[in-house]
Design a protein around this motif. Structure first.
Motif, PDB file in Angstrom:
ATOM      1  N   PHE A 293       0.834  -1.199   0.000  1.00 18.99           N
ATOM      2  CA  PHE A 293       0.000   0.000   0.000  1.00 18.99           C
ATOM      3  C   PHE A 293       0.868   1.248   0.000  1.00 18.99           C
ATOM      4  O   PHE A 293       1.946   1.273   0.586  1.00 18.99           O
ATOM      5  CB  PHE A 293      -0.912   0.015   1.236  1.00 18.99           C
ATOM      6  CG  PHE A 293      -1.910  -1.100   1.252  1.00 18.99           C
ATOM      7  CD1 PHE A 293      -3.171  -0.935   0.705  1.00 18.99           C
ATOM      8  CD2 PHE A 293      -1.585  -2.326   1.802  1.00 18.99           C
ATOM      9  CE1 PHE A 293      -4.088  -1.967   0.711  1.00 18.99           C
ATOM     10  CE2 PHE A 293      -2.497  -3.367   1.817  1.00 18.99           C
ATOM     11  CZ  PHE A 293      -3.747  -3.186   1.267  1.00 18.99           C
ATOM     12  N   LYS A 294       0.367   2.298  -0.646  1.00 20.20           N
ATOM     13  CA  LYS A 294       1.029   3.600  -0.619  1.00 20.20           C
ATOM     14  C   LYS A 294       0.620   4.316   0.671  1.00 20.20           C
ATOM     15  O   LYS A 294      -0.447   4.037   1.214  1.00 20.20           O
ATOM     16  CB  LYS A 294       0.595   4.426  -1.828  1.00 20.20           C
ATOM     17  CG  LYS A 294       0.966   3.807  -3.154  1.00 20.20           C
ATOM     18  CD  LYS A 294       0.395   4.630  -4.284  1.00 20.20           C
ATOM     19  CE  LYS A 294       0.596   3.926  -5.617  1.00 20.20           C
ATOM     20  NZ  LYS A 294      -0.114   4.598  -6.701  1.00 20.20           N
TER      21      LYS A 294
ATOM     22  N   GLY B  71       8.039  -0.330   3.948  1.00 22.30           N
ATOM     23  CA  GLY B  71       6.624  -0.629   4.113  1.00 22.30           C
ATOM     24  C   GLY B  71       6.226  -1.223   5.444  1.00 22.30           C
ATOM     25  O   GLY B  71       5.172  -1.839   5.558  1.00 22.30           O
ATOM     26  N   LYS B  72       7.021  -1.021   6.479  1.00 15.78           N
ATOM     27  CA  LYS B  72       6.678  -1.507   7.815  1.00 15.78           C
ATOM     28  C   LYS B  72       6.023  -0.364   8.591  1.00 15.78           C
ATOM     29  O   LYS B  72       6.639   0.670   8.837  1.00 15.78           O
ATOM     30  CB  LYS B  72       7.920  -1.981   8.573  1.00 15.78           C
ATOM     31  CG  LYS B  72       8.735  -3.029   7.847  1.00 15.78           C
ATOM     32  CD  LYS B  72       8.032  -4.346   7.807  1.00 15.78           C
ATOM     33  CE  LYS B  72       8.964  -5.426   7.301  1.00 15.78           C
ATOM     34  NZ  LYS B  72       8.599  -6.012   6.064  1.00 15.78           N
ATOM     35  N   LEU B  73       4.763  -0.551   8.970  1.00 15.49           N
ATOM     36  CA  LEU B  73       4.030   0.439   9.747  1.00 15.49           C
ATOM     37  C   LEU B  73       4.157   0.080  11.214  1.00 15.49           C
ATOM     38  O   LEU B  73       3.846  -1.040  11.623  1.00 15.49           O
ATOM     39  CB  LEU B  73       2.555   0.470   9.339  1.00 15.49           C
ATOM     40  CG  LEU B  73       1.649   1.426  10.112  1.00 15.49           C
ATOM     41  CD1 LEU B  73       2.070   2.875   9.880  1.00 15.49           C
ATOM     42  CD2 LEU B  73       0.198   1.224   9.707  1.00 15.49           C
ATOM     43  N   SER B  74       4.614   1.034  12.010  1.00  9.85           N
ATOM     44  CA  SER B  74       4.792   0.824  13.439  1.00  9.85           C
ATOM     45  C   SER B  74       3.953   1.854  14.186  1.00  9.85           C
ATOM     46  O   SER B  74       4.065   3.051  13.926  1.00  9.85           O
ATOM     47  CB  SER B  74       6.270   0.972  13.805  1.00  9.85           C
ATOM     48  OG  SER B  74       6.435   0.882  15.197  1.00  9.85           O
ATOM     49  N   ILE B  75       3.106   1.388  15.091  1.00 13.55           N
ATOM     50  CA  ILE B  75       2.291   2.267  15.924  1.00 13.55           C
ATOM     51  C   ILE B  75       2.642   1.945  17.369  1.00 13.55           C
ATOM     52  O   ILE B  75       2.560   0.787  17.784  1.00 13.55           O
ATOM     53  CB  ILE B  75       0.792   2.049  15.664  1.00 13.55           C
ATOM     54  CG1 ILE B  75       0.483   2.287  14.190  1.00 13.55           C
ATOM     55  CG2 ILE B  75      -0.043   2.963  16.548  1.00 13.55           C
ATOM     56  CD1 ILE B  75      -0.906   1.873  13.782  1.00 13.55           C
ATOM     57  N   GLU B  76       3.055   2.976  18.122  1.00 18.22           N
ATOM     58  CA  GLU B  76       3.498   2.763  19.497  1.00 18.22           C
ATOM     59  C   GLU B  76       2.850   3.759  20.442  1.00 18.22           C
ATOM     60  O   GLU B  76       2.537   4.878  20.049  1.00 18.22           O
ATOM     61  CB  GLU B  76       5.018   2.915  19.610  1.00 18.22           C
ATOM     62  CG  GLU B  76       5.799   1.837  18.932  1.00 18.22           C
ATOM     63  CD  GLU B  76       7.282   1.923  19.229  1.00 18.22           C
ATOM     64  OE1 GLU B  76       7.687   2.696  20.122  1.00 18.22           O
ATOM     65  OE2 GLU B  76       8.046   1.212  18.564  1.00 18.22           O
TER      66      GLU B  76
ATOM     67  N   ASP C 220      -2.857   5.537   0.890  1.00 18.52           N
ATOM     68  CA  ASP C 220      -3.901   4.510   0.935  1.00 18.52           C
ATOM     69  C   ASP C 220      -4.194   4.047   2.361  1.00 18.52           C
ATOM     70  O   ASP C 220      -5.071   3.214   2.569  1.00 18.52           O
ATOM     71  CB  ASP C 220      -3.486   3.285   0.115  1.00 18.52           C
ATOM     72  CG  ASP C 220      -3.315   3.592  -1.362  1.00 18.52           C
ATOM     73  OD1 ASP C 220      -3.945   4.552  -1.837  1.00 18.52           O
ATOM     74  OD2 ASP C 220      -2.547   2.872  -2.030  1.00 18.52           O
ATOM     75  N   LEU C 221      -3.454   4.562   3.345  1.00 20.66           N
ATOM     76  CA  LEU C 221      -3.570   4.107   4.731  1.00 20.66           C
ATOM     77  C   LEU C 221      -4.259   5.154   5.599  1.00 20.66           C
ATOM     78  O   LEU C 221      -4.078   6.353   5.390  1.00 20.66           O
ATOM     79  CB  LEU C 221      -2.184   3.810   5.303  1.00 20.66           C
ATOM     80  CG  LEU C 221      -1.372   2.743   4.574  1.00 20.66           C
ATOM     81  CD1 LEU C 221       0.055   2.726   5.084  1.00 20.66           C
ATOM     82  CD2 LEU C 221      -2.018   1.380   4.739  1.00 20.66           C
ATOM     83  N   LYS C 222      -5.038   4.682   6.584  1.00 14.77           N
ATOM     84  CA  LYS C 222      -5.685   5.558   7.562  1.00 14.77           C
ATOM     85  C   LYS C 222      -5.524   4.941   8.941  1.00 14.77           C
ATOM     86  O   LYS C 222      -5.701   3.732   9.113  1.00 14.77           O
ATOM     87  CB  LYS C 222      -7.184   5.693   7.287  1.00 14.77           C
ATOM     88  CG  LYS C 222      -7.548   6.461   6.060  1.00 14.77           C
ATOM     89  CD  LYS C 222      -9.062   6.548   5.949  1.00 14.77           C
ATOM     90  CE  LYS C 222      -9.484   7.150   4.640  1.00 14.77           C
ATOM     91  NZ  LYS C 222     -10.945   7.164   4.497  1.00 14.77           N
ATOM     92  N   ILE C 223      -5.210   5.792   9.923  1.00 15.43           N
ATOM     93  CA  ILE C 223      -5.135   5.360  11.316  1.00 15.43           C
ATOM     94  C   ILE C 223      -6.015   6.303  12.119  1.00 15.43           C
ATOM     95  O   ILE C 223      -5.850   7.522  12.042  1.00 15.43           O
ATOM     96  CB  ILE C 223      -3.688   5.403  11.853  1.00 15.43           C
ATOM     97  CG1 ILE C 223      -2.772   4.528  11.000  1.00 15.43           C
ATOM     98  CG2 ILE C 223      -3.652   4.961  13.313  1.00 15.43           C
ATOM     99  CD1 ILE C 223      -1.308   4.679  11.338  1.00 15.43           C
ATOM    100  N   ASN C 224      -6.961   5.753  12.875  1.00 14.21           N
ATOM    101  CA  ASN C 224      -7.858   6.555  13.708  1.00 14.21           C
ATOM    102  C   ASN C 224      -7.837   6.027  15.132  1.00 14.21           C
ATOM    103  O   ASN C 224      -7.710   4.818  15.358  1.00 14.21           O
ATOM    104  CB  ASN C 224      -9.294   6.508  13.179  1.00 14.21           C
ATOM    105  CG  ASN C 224      -9.434   7.189  11.839  1.00 14.21           C
ATOM    106  OD1 ASN C 224      -8.955   8.300  11.653  1.00 14.21           O
ATOM    107  ND2 ASN C 224     -10.068   6.520  10.902  1.00 14.21           N
TER     108      ASN C 224
END
Length: 145
Positions: free
Chosen positions: A59-60, A115-120, A63-67
């Motif tokens: 994904f670009k 392309g690694k998404l990290s949420i902390e 193209d990503l959403k974080i809520n």
């Protein structure tokens, strides 16, 4: 003694046929339907932080959403591709309830070049225990007049 039990006609189960057909479809379409975030996600929940890592290399960033709504973290990706010969769409969605001891005001995300998404989010500091003194009720005596 009846010979019916030994020579009864074969009975087909509609439910059995349906389950067999669904298993066949699953084997045929499973390679097409797989999307990498479901296969390569990692959740870390220790004393210092809560973190989730996803491979979203297909994904670009747009193209990503974080809520974040309260303690509910939603991660979505949707990509549409139109060509002269057709149309394709792939998407994923993750909804995670963050632990109560997570500092939701400090949630941060990072997308690496590969392309690694990290949420902390760090954990809140634990409330230190304290001693609570016991107060005694004062009883007033009535004076005799």
């Amino acid at each position: 003694m009846s010979l019916y039990h030994y020579f009864r006609p074969a009975q087909r189960s509609v439910f059995g046929d349906l389950m067999r057909d669904m298993a066949l479809m699953e084997r045929q379409f499973a390679p097409v339907c797989r999307i990498s975030p479901s296969e390569s996600s990692e959740i870390v929940n220790n004393d210092q932080k809560f973190a989730i890592n996803l491979n979203v290399s297909q994904f670009k960033p747009e193209d990503l959403k974080i809520n974040l709504d309260g303690r509910t973290l939603s991660i979505q990706g949707e990509q549409e591709l139109k060509t002269d010969h057709g149309y394709s769409k792939k998407s994923f969605s993750r909804v995670i309830l963050l632990p109560e001891d997570v500092d939701v005001g400090a949630v941060a995300s990072n997308l690496s070049e590969d392309g690694k998404l990290s949420i902390e989010a760090p954990k809140k500091e634990a409330v230190q225990g304290r001693s609570i003194p016991i107060q005694q009720a004062i009883v007033e005596e009535k004076s005799a007049e």
